[in-house]
Design an enzyme around this catalytic site. Structure first.
Site, PDB file in Angstrom:
ATOM      1  N   SER A 234      -0.330  52.284  76.226  1.00  9.90           N
ATOM      2  CA  SER A 234      -1.180  51.917  75.110  1.00  9.90           C
ATOM      3  C   SER A 234      -2.238  50.922  75.555  1.00  9.90           C
ATOM      4  CB  SER A 234      -0.345  51.317  73.973  1.00  9.90           C
ATOM      5  OG  SER A 234       0.310  50.147  74.421  1.00  9.90           O
ATOM      6  N   GLY A 270      -3.136  56.320  73.338  1.00  3.11           N
ATOM      7  CA  GLY A 270      -3.119  55.042  74.037  1.00  3.11           C
ATOM      8  C   GLY A 270      -4.485  54.488  74.363  1.00  3.11           C
ATOM      9  N   PRO A 313      -4.940  60.038  69.262  1.00  4.51           N
ATOM     10  CA  PRO A 313      -5.505  58.701  69.084  1.00  4.51           C
ATOM     11  C   PRO A 313      -5.051  58.073  67.774  1.00  4.51           C
ATOM     12  CG  PRO A 313      -7.120  60.338  68.455  1.00  4.51           C
ATOM     13  CD  PRO A 313      -5.932  61.100  69.007  1.00  4.51           C
ATOM     14  N   GLY A 314      -4.836  56.780  67.779  1.00  5.58           N
ATOM     15  CA  GLY A 314      -4.508  56.042  66.556  1.00  5.58           C
ATOM     16  C   GLY A 314      -5.277  54.744  66.503  1.00  5.58           C
ATOM     17  N   ARG A 382       1.988  41.446  66.196  1.00  7.68           N
ATOM     18  CA  ARG A 382       1.606  41.730  67.578  1.00  7.68           C
ATOM     19  C   ARG A 382       1.463  40.485  68.464  1.00  7.68           C
ATOM     20  NH1 ARG A 382      -2.673  43.735  68.993  1.00  7.68           N
ATOM     21  NH2 ARG A 382      -1.873  44.961  70.745  1.00  7.68           N
ATOM     22  N   TYR A 386       3.856  40.734  71.544  1.00 10.22           N
ATOM     23  CA  TYR A 386       3.206  41.112  72.801  1.00 10.22           C
ATOM     24  C   TYR A 386       2.274  40.052  73.377  1.00 10.22           C
ATOM     25  CZ  TYR A 386       4.380  45.570  70.529  1.00 10.22           C
ATOM     26  OH  TYR A 386       5.015  46.578  69.867  1.00 10.22           O
ATOM     27  N   CYS A 413       8.575  30.120  59.472  1.00 11.40           N
ATOM     28  CA  CYS A 413       9.416  29.121  60.145  1.00 11.40           C
ATOM     29  C   CYS A 413       9.746  29.571  61.560  1.00 11.40           C
ATOM     30  CB  CYS A 413      10.687  28.870  59.334  1.00 11.40           C
ATOM     31  SG  CYS A 413      10.354  28.119  57.737  1.00 11.40           S
ATOM     32  N   GLU A 414       8.733  29.796  62.355  1.00  9.11           N
ATOM     33  CA  GLU A 414       8.867  30.186  63.751  1.00  9.11           C
ATOM     34  C   GLU A 414       7.742  29.529  64.534  1.00  9.11           C
ATOM     35  OE1 GLU A 414      11.134  32.144  65.189  1.00  9.11           O
ATOM     36  OE2 GLU A 414      12.151  32.880  63.386  1.00  9.11           O
ATOM     37  N   TYR A 443      -1.115  48.844  63.829  1.00 15.58           N
ATOM     38  CA  TYR A 443       0.178  48.197  64.080  1.00 15.58           C
ATOM     39  C   TYR A 443       0.292  46.807  63.451  1.00 15.58           C
ATOM     40  CZ  TYR A 443       0.177  51.999  67.399  1.00 15.58           C
ATOM     41  OH  TYR A 443       0.082  53.245  67.954  1.00 15.58           O
TER      42      TYR A 443
END
Length: 513
Positions: A234, A270, A313-314, A382, A386, A413-414, A443
């Site tokens: 991707s 991708g 494709p996306g 994301r 990632y 809370c992260e 996404y």
């Protein structure tokens, strides 16, 4: 302006932190005469007042143009090498009934990978014959439903699925077309790719196993083998990875022709996009030409006819067409000590006391501004998943203030709840401002969650100065309704979003405070 030493090396300080990089933002994003961001003729203030924040905003004309442009580029280049092409929109990037209608209206088919995605596409009027069904663990019900409705193709992901699909096809009196997903041993990401003998992943089967599985497919009269399917990764820049993968897949394709005709070759998707001005993805028309040349050359070398091609494709279609709007809640400036070995000249972002000529100098420091917004990893996972980078701009105004390095943080809370790891905004960004984060179409909503009981934001499509809701946001009542332990009598009727963004009056008070 000198770069803040805390900034990543790829992020150059902007001459103007209000500018929009054309490669990153939707085609119809502009600054108005009043200096606020306008999307397809609709001002950001109108959108936030009507729909609240966080809010996904999709430029419909831009999404359609990208879909049409991809299809036309690959049709043109495939025709040049004597073949045809099928372009599937990858629904996993983002799917709604409106998006499905846009994609099919622009001549694309639709690729789904769950019963839910299949149901949405069907409800949107997508013909089953124009759909493909992916997935590494398709349930028996999903397979049966897809076959019953006349799905165009099912991608076989493991040997066990051959019998399952064949059985469903026999039960419904159909001959089901299938592709076989094969791991070519090529993995590509941005400008890099890695070629190995085998891939250790959950999808597909190895090149060496493929002939046996294809033989199994061909042994069933209820199945029709369309061809091989490959997917190499991707956010891919360039065609190098496709070149290696196509060579390996076409070599196998050549071998399998001895057992019968193989009409297609699906090279997956991708294709990458620009999330920041530093990203430089290969234009679609260039990629189409390069990939067509690669396939034609390899087929000529093998002495075989060029098969019909397929692509999925996306991100490259829906990603750049969408932005997310957020309201700023707090602004916090954090002084960070730099490594002892760090050397820099004093500027407006570094503590001059670190450069004392004598005595005991203090460590060099720099300032990072944390800007917290009313969404976060629940609407864009994301960056946390990632380490993905994004671009942010103020949407409600422009400012001549000196650019400041910011980290846009969510409200969860992260500590890893970051929306934008690093970008520059005008240094006077303040509570009540509206921020726009670019390229959030792919996404983001698809991976959204209710973490901390925040509701998923609404999605609006903008076109020709008008905005329409294409996905309703979730209210507190929506979240409570799923809990059978909470009686309806204990709930107060409310349409307020579960993220509880400030009303316009509250936002004004925040700006004034």
């Amino acid at each position: 302006m000198t770069a803040n030493p805390l900034a990543p090396s790829w992020l150059a300080p902007p001459a103007d932190a209000n500018d929009l990089a054309a490669s990153v933002w939707p085609a119809n994003a502009r600054r108005s005469a009043a200096d606020e961001l306008v999307f397809a003729g609709v001002p950001a203030s109108v959108l936030t007042e009507r729909f609240g924040t966080p809010l996904y905003v999709v430029d419909e004309a831009d999404a359609r143009a990208r879909a049409r442009g991809f299809r036309e580029a690959f049709e043109r280049e495939c025709a040049r090498i004597g073949t045809g092409v099928t372009v599937y929109y990858a629904a996993k990037a983002f799917l709604s009934s409106a998006v499905a209608e846009w994609m099919t209206g622009e001549g694309l088919s639709v690729d789904v990978c769950s019963a839910g995605e299949f149901a949405v596409a069907l409800a949107a009027g997508v013909a089953p014959a124009r759909m493909g069904f992916h997935g590494n663990n398709k349930s028996l019900v999903e397979i049966d439903t897809a076959v019953e409705h006349g799905i165009g193709a099912i991608v076989v992901d493991s040997p066990i699925e051959v019998e399952r699909i064949a059985s469903a096809a026999e039960r419904h009196g159909r001959v089901q077309a299938v592709r076989l997903r094969v791991n070519s041993g090529v993995h590509a990401h941005t400008h890099d790719f890695l070629a190995t003998a085998h891939e250790d992943q959950k999808f597909g089967i190895s090149l060496t196993e493929a002939p046996g599985v294809v033989a199994s497919i061909r042994s069933h009269s209820s199945l029709r083998f369309l061809g091989l399917h490959g997917h190499i990764g991707s956010q891919i820049f360039g065609a190098d990875g496709f070149e290696e993968s196509a060579a390996r897949l076409l070599g196998l394709h050549h071998e399998l022709l001895a057992g019968g005709a193989i009409p297609e070759l699906n090279l997956g998707g991708g294709f990458g996009i620009a999330y920041t001005a530093a990203d430089d993805p290969t234009p679609v028309d260039v990629l189409a030409r390069q990939i067509a040349d690669i396939v034609a050359s390899e087929c000529a070398r093998l002495g075989i006819a060029v098969p019909r091609l397929a692509f999925e494709p996306g991100r490259v279609i829906i990603g750049p067409s969408t932005v997310t709007l957020y309201a700023v809640g707090t602004v916090k400036r954090v002084t960070v000590a730099l490594p002892a070995a760090f050397e820099t000249a004093p500027d407006d972002s570094t503590d001059p006391s670190a450069h004392a000529a004598a005595g005991h100098p203090e460590p060099a420091t720099a300032v990072r501004t944390y800007v917290s917004v009313d969404g976060g990893m629940s609407d864009n996972a994301r960056p946390a998943l990632y380490g993905a980078d994004y671009t942010v701009r103020m949407a409600n105004r422009v400012s001549a203030a000196q650019p400041a390095l910011v980290r846009v943080a969510g409200k969860h809370c992260e500590s890893g709840d970051i929306v934008v790891h690093a970008d520059y905004l005008p240094g006077d960004v303040e509570p009540g401002d509206t921020l726009a984060v670019a390229a959030t179409g792919a996404y983001c909503w698809s991976l959204s969650s209710n973490y901390n009981y925040l509701g998923r934001p609404p999605i609006v499509a903008v076109k020709g100065g008008a905005a329409r809701l294409i996905m309703r946001g979730e209210s507190i009542d929506d979240l409570l309704a799923r809990d059978p332990g909470i009686g309806s009598a204990t709930r107060k009727a409310s349409t307020a979003p579960a993220h509880a963004e400030p009303a316009p009056a509250q936002a004004a008070a925040q700006r004034a405070s």
